[in-house]
Design a protein around this motif. Structure first.
Motif, short mmCIF file in Angstrom:
data_model
loop_
_atom_site.label_atom_id
_atom_site.label_comp_id
_atom_site.label_asym_id
_atom_site.label_seq_id
_atom_site.Cartn_x
_atom_site.Cartn_y
_atom_site.Cartn_z
N THR A 5 -2.74 -3.82 -1.25
CA THR A 5 -3.82 -2.93 -0.84
C THR A 5 -3.51 -2.40 0.55
OG1 THR A 5 -5.12 -4.65 0.22
CG2 THR A 5 -5.48 -4.32 -2.15
N LEU A 6 -4.20 -1.36 0.92
CA LEU A 6 -4.01 -0.78 2.24
C LEU A 6 -4.35 -1.77 3.35
CD1 LEU A 6 -3.26 1.68 3.89
CD2 LEU A 6 -5.63 2.46 3.70
N ILE A 7 -5.35 -2.58 3.15
CA ILE A 7 -5.74 -3.60 4.14
C ILE A 7 -4.62 -4.60 4.34
CG2 ILE A 7 -7.34 -5.51 4.58
CD1 ILE A 7 -8.61 -2.84 5.04
N GLU A 8 -4.02 -5.05 3.27
CA GLU A 8 -2.92 -6.01 3.37
C GLU A 8 -1.75 -5.42 4.14
OE1 GLU A 8 -3.49 -8.60 -0.73
OE2 GLU A 8 -2.47 -6.67 -0.83
N LEU A 9 -1.41 -4.18 3.87
CA LEU A 9 -0.32 -3.51 4.59
C LEU A 9 -0.66 -3.36 6.08
CD1 LEU A 9 0.81 -0.78 2.06
CD2 LEU A 9 2.07 -2.80 2.78
N MET A 10 -1.90 -3.03 6.38
CA MET A 10 -2.30 -2.87 7.79
C MET A 10 -2.22 -4.21 8.53
SD MET A 10 -5.40 -0.07 7.41
CE MET A 10 -6.14 -0.56 8.91
N ILE A 11 -2.57 -5.30 7.87
CA ILE A 11 -2.49 -6.62 8.50
C ILE A 11 -1.03 -6.97 8.79
CG2 ILE A 11 -2.80 -9.09 8.06
CD1 ILE A 11 -5.43 -8.31 6.60
N VAL A 12 -0.15 -6.70 7.84
CA VAL A 12 1.28 -6.98 8.05
C VAL A 12 1.82 -6.15 9.21
CG1 VAL A 12 3.57 -6.72 7.03
CG2 VAL A 12 1.73 -7.74 5.70
N VAL A 13 1.47 -4.88 9.26
CA VAL A 13 1.93 -4.02 10.37
C VAL A 13 1.40 -4.52 11.70
CG1 VAL A 13 1.72 -1.69 11.34
CG2 VAL A 13 2.29 -1.98 8.93
#
Length: 152
Positions: A12-20
């Motif tokens: 999900t977009l949230i998961e990608l933002m957390i990784v970044v």
């Protein structure tokens, strides 16, 4: 009619933002440590080059009974003629200029001056008595507490 639900997989977009965000935090912590490490490594290389220049001056003295005349053109000051004039001496990008600040019959002073982007690192100096100076605050002068190459 029967509808089949297919399971979709991915991030999900949230998961990608957390990784970044995590990668950004790690980079923010690691980069200053890396730059400090490279500055220390370059400074250590310049210290070694100054020791090598001092040894070359001692060999010059053993041959000529004077430290004078070891700079380019037989001069007493300036770029050394008896040793490389930049550090690191083994190739690659040069970060320090090596010079003979003074040389006479009985004593010498050699200096490593940072080049360009290293300008904030301060001048390193070594003399014939073994005294080591490091202009830590990079103000162009050796003040109190700058009579050693140690960081302390």
């Amino acid at each position: 009619m029967i509808e089949l639900k297919t399971k979709q997989s991915g991030f999900t977009l949230i998961e990608l933002m957390i990784v970044v965000a995590i990668v950004g935090i790690i980079a923010a912590i690691a980069y200053p440590s890396y730059t400090e490490y490279t500055e220390r490594a370059r400074r250590t290389d310049a210290q070694g080059a100054l020791m090598g220049l001092a040894s070359a001056l001692e060999r010059h003295y053993a041959t000529n009974n004077t430290y004078a005349g070891a700079a380019s053109g037989g001069s007493d000051t300036g770029a050394p003629a008896i040793y490389p004039d930049e550090a690191p001496i083994d190739g690659g990008q040069k970060y320090y200029d090596l010079t003979i600040q003074s040389a006479d019959g009985a004593s010498f002073t050699v200096r490593a001056t940072p080049k360009g982007g290293q300008a904030g690192d301060g001048i390193l100096e070594l003399d014939s008595t073994g005294a080591r100076r490091w202009d830590r605050d990079a103000n162009g002068a050796f003040g109190a507490g700058e009579n050693t190459w140690d960081k302390s």
